[in-house]
Scaffold this motif. Structure first.
Motif, mmCIF file in Angstrom:
data_model
loop_
_atom_site.group_PDB
_atom_site.id
_atom_site.type_symbol
_atom_site.label_atom_id
_atom_site.label_comp_id
_atom_site.label_asym_id
_atom_site.label_seq_id
_atom_site.Cartn_x
_atom_site.Cartn_y
_atom_site.Cartn_z
ATOM 1 N N VAL A 63 43.159 71.647 32.318
ATOM 2 C CA VAL A 63 44.071 70.525 32.133
ATOM 3 C C VAL A 63 43.220 69.277 31.906
ATOM 4 O O VAL A 63 42.403 68.901 32.754
ATOM 5 N N TYR A 64 43.396 68.650 30.758
ATOM 6 C CA TYR A 64 42.653 67.441 30.407
ATOM 7 C C TYR A 64 43.387 66.201 30.945
ATOM 8 O O TYR A 64 42.780 65.298 31.496
ATOM 9 N N THR A 65 44.705 66.180 30.765
ATOM 10 C CA THR A 65 45.559 65.137 31.311
ATOM 11 C C THR A 65 46.990 65.666 31.332
ATOM 12 O O THR A 65 47.282 66.678 30.702
ATOM 13 N N TYR A 66 47.862 64.992 32.051
ATOM 14 C CA TYR A 66 49.243 65.478 32.139
ATOM 15 C C TYR A 66 50.162 64.358 32.596
ATOM 16 O O TYR A 66 49.724 63.315 33.094
ATOM 17 N N THR A 67 51.451 64.616 32.457
ATOM 18 C CA THR A 67 52.487 63.750 33.019
ATOM 19 C C THR A 67 53.647 64.629 33.469
ATOM 20 O O THR A 67 53.873 65.696 32.904
ATOM 21 N N VAL A 68 54.332 64.182 34.482
ATOM 22 C CA VAL A 68 55.500 64.905 34.982
ATOM 23 C C VAL A 68 56.748 64.183 34.464
ATOM 24 O O VAL A 68 56.908 62.978 34.673
ATOM 25 N N ILE A 69 57.603 64.926 33.788
ATOM 26 C CA ILE A 69 58.858 64.390 33.267
ATOM 27 C C ILE A 69 59.941 64.641 34.312
ATOM 28 O O ILE A 69 60.205 65.787 34.680
ATOM 29 N N ARG A 70 60.561 63.574 34.787
ATOM 30 C CA ARG A 70 61.584 63.687 35.827
ATOM 31 C C ARG A 70 62.982 63.362 35.317
ATOM 32 O O ARG A 70 63.964 63.659 35.987
ATOM 33 N N GLN A 71 63.066 62.738 34.131
ATOM 34 C CA GLN A 71 64.362 62.396 33.547
ATOM 35 C C GLN A 71 64.350 62.778 32.078
ATOM 36 O O GLN A 71 63.401 62.447 31.358
ATOM 37 N N ASN A 72 65.390 63.485 31.645
ATOM 38 C CA ASN A 72 65.567 63.821 30.241
ATOM 39 C C ASN A 72 67.019 64.240 30.077
ATOM 40 O O ASN A 72 67.447 65.241 30.646
#
Length: 135
Positions: A63-72
């Motif tokens: 994993v180089y970088t990431y984000t957690v999506i909590r709203q969609n």
């Protein structure tokens, strides 16, 4: 209207997803300069050659970088919340935008070893995702 989700996609994208449907992660290798690339495209971004071949790759990376999506609010994604979008650096040196599955998003860390898994989407595509190595 076609039920094929890739009917209007570029030929290079169709080729990429055809490999995925066979359970293989493959990258384009430029026949002009020899460099690997992802996302699939018609010309090499380094030397502009239109000549390429598909090279199977290990499917392992970090994993180089990431984000957690909590709203969609899009129904296609809302049922997956929360989900994680990650840039994975493959062993071959190419980075691929994907997601990490099979782990609580709060447990994911930069540098975490991951391996490819293939998941079938409701629209018929098989897509590469990643899970922590050894799970």
């Amino acid at each position: 209207m076609s039920s094929d989700p890739l009917a209007t996609a570029a030929v290079e994208a169709r080729e990429f997803f055809a490999h995925c449907a066979q359970g293989r992660l493959a990258l384009q290798r430029c026949l002009g300069c020899g460099r690997l690339r992802h996302y699939p495209r018609s010309h090499c971004p380094f030397c502009l050659s239109p000549e390429y071949e598909w090279q199977p790759c290990s499917g392992r990376g970090t994993v180089y970088t990431y984000t957690v999506i909590r709203q969609n609010e899009n129904p296609r994604f809302a049922q997956r919340l929360p989900y994680l979008v990650a840039m994975v650096e493959l062993e071959e040196g190419v980075r691929m935008l994907s997601s990490v599955v099979g782990i609580d998003p709060v447990e994911v860390r930069v540098g975490m070893a991951v391996e490819v898994v293939f998941e079938d989407e409701a629209d018929g595509r098989t897509v590469p995702r990643f899970r922590p190595t050894g799970r």
